[in-house]
Design a protein around this motif. Sequence first.
Motif, PDB file in Angstrom:
ATOM      1  N   ASP A 196       0.856  -1.346   0.031  1.00 29.49           N
ATOM      2  CA  ASP A 196      -0.209   0.247   0.071  1.00 29.49           C
ATOM      3  C   ASP A 196       0.636   1.138   0.100  1.00 29.49           C
ATOM      4  O   ASP A 196       1.989   1.282   1.025  1.00 29.49           O
ATOM      5  N   PRO A 197       0.513   2.152  -0.867  1.00 30.47           N
ATOM      6  CA  PRO A 197       1.472   3.315  -0.765  1.00 30.47           C
ATOM      7  C   PRO A 197       1.705   4.206   0.335  1.00 30.47           C
ATOM      8  O   PRO A 197       2.465   5.060   0.709  1.00 30.47           O
ATOM      9  N   LYS A 198       0.577   3.956   1.439  1.00 27.94           N
ATOM     10  CA  LYS A 198       0.573   4.571   2.570  1.00 27.94           C
ATOM     11  C   LYS A 198       1.091   3.537   3.883  1.00 27.94           C
ATOM     12  O   LYS A 198       2.138   4.225   4.491  1.00 27.94           O
ATOM     13  N   PHE A 199       0.592   2.497   3.756  1.00 30.54           N
ATOM     14  CA  PHE A 199       1.131   1.667   4.941  1.00 30.54           C
ATOM     15  C   PHE A 199       2.130   0.668   4.283  1.00 30.54           C
ATOM     16  O   PHE A 199       2.907   0.188   5.523  1.00 30.54           O
ATOM     17  N   GLY A 200       2.833   0.659   3.255  1.00 28.76           N
ATOM     18  CA  GLY A 200       3.817  -0.188   3.151  1.00 28.76           C
ATOM     19  C   GLY A 200       3.671  -1.471   2.686  1.00 28.76           C
ATOM     20  O   GLY A 200       2.382  -1.910   2.292  1.00 28.76           O
ATOM     21  N   ALA A 201       4.699  -2.273   2.761  1.00 32.30           N
ATOM     22  CA  ALA A 201       4.341  -3.748   2.452  1.00 32.30           C
ATOM     23  C   ALA A 201       4.262  -4.722   3.913  1.00 32.30           C
ATOM     24  O   ALA A 201       4.424  -4.308   4.989  1.00 32.30           O
ATOM     25  N   ALA A 202       2.868  -5.548   3.615  1.00 29.86           N
ATOM     26  CA  ALA A 202       2.547  -6.045   4.975  1.00 29.86           C
ATOM     27  C   ALA A 202       2.212  -7.528   4.499  1.00 29.86           C
ATOM     28  O   ALA A 202       1.980  -7.910   3.577  1.00 29.86           O
ATOM     29  N   ALA A 259       8.067   0.092   5.895  1.00 30.46           N
ATOM     30  CA  ALA A 259       7.477   1.258   5.364  1.00 30.46           C
ATOM     31  C   ALA A 259       7.613   1.242   3.768  1.00 30.46           C
ATOM     32  O   ALA A 259       8.816   0.908   3.443  1.00 30.46           O
ATOM     33  N   VAL A 260       6.948   2.045   3.144  1.00 30.31           N
ATOM     34  CA  VAL A 260       7.385   2.462   1.524  1.00 30.31           C
ATOM     35  C   VAL A 260       8.905   3.102   1.396  1.00 30.31           C
ATOM     36  O   VAL A 260       9.552   2.548   0.489  1.00 30.31           O
ATOM     37  N   ALA A 261       9.362   3.950   2.576  1.00 31.31           N
ATOM     38  CA  ALA A 261      10.501   4.573   2.338  1.00 31.31           C
ATOM     39  C   ALA A 261      11.551   3.479   2.496  1.00 31.31           C
ATOM     40  O   ALA A 261      12.861   3.689   1.985  1.00 31.31           O
ATOM     41  N   GLU A 262      11.301   2.339   2.930  1.00 33.12           N
ATOM     42  CA  GLU A 262      12.230   1.439   3.250  1.00 33.12           C
ATOM     43  C   GLU A 262      12.696   0.276   2.090  1.00 33.12           C
ATOM     44  O   GLU A 262      13.359  -0.602   2.126  1.00 33.12           O
TER      45      GLU A 262
END
Length: 261
Positions: free
Chosen positions: A185-191, A230-233
């Motif tokens: 998800d662009p906000k929540f990241g990978a899950a 997170a997306v940044a990672e």
Amino acid sequence: MSTHERWTRLLEILGNQGRIEVGEAAELLGVSTATVRRDMEELARQQLLTRTRGGAVLSGVAYDLPLRYKTARQADEKHRIARAAAGLVPPGAVVGLNGGTTTSEVARELATRADLADHASGTALTVVTNAINIANELAVRPYVKTVVTGGVARPNSYELTGPLATMVLQGLSLDYAILGVNAVDPKFGAATHDEGEASANRAMAERADKVIVVADSTKLGKRAFAQVCAVAEIGVLVTDKDAPDELVEQLAGQGVDVLCV
């Protein structure tokens, strides 16, 4: 449609609807009602669903498809994604691989790469994994050093989770972590759906210089229960060509290198 694909599709429908009648399933799958009844009886024997009068409902256990029933889903896309992800890894690297159908394909691609297999002696690649099925496949490759974490095996994903897995991972240094996830998800990241898996996968991501997430387009724009990173990672997301342009742009705008293959 093969028996394996039919079972997978039937379980997917149940996952979405909660229950289904024999006649409806026969129409959706394009098979006879007798075939559907046999399929339901077999899946009930495996405790993956519960038979009712005229149909089936979800089993009382937590619903998370076992790995063997996920293999047929998006199979062509997963092969392309795996090949592209494996191609990002240079010889001599230390790579972390978590469990899942796509990462299992990545492991096979790495194991059969000619430039790695040509190493007559010595280690061409080091793979650290918490997936016992991946370790089983790679252990017979003399040019791959296979490191397995400890932990408790989850029967649905073959992943080792818990304090033992995270403790081992926290003491290692990885060049790459190639992670399969349930949602991006662009906000929540990978899950992922399971918090135990997420914890081990998070530890793997934290120890890597670069995180490569492998996920087909059906997982993009979705949210799952437990965040892996997170997306940044995320350094690279390898997905397929059906990935929605808007989502690709959102992820790329946050610094993710998105490869659509």
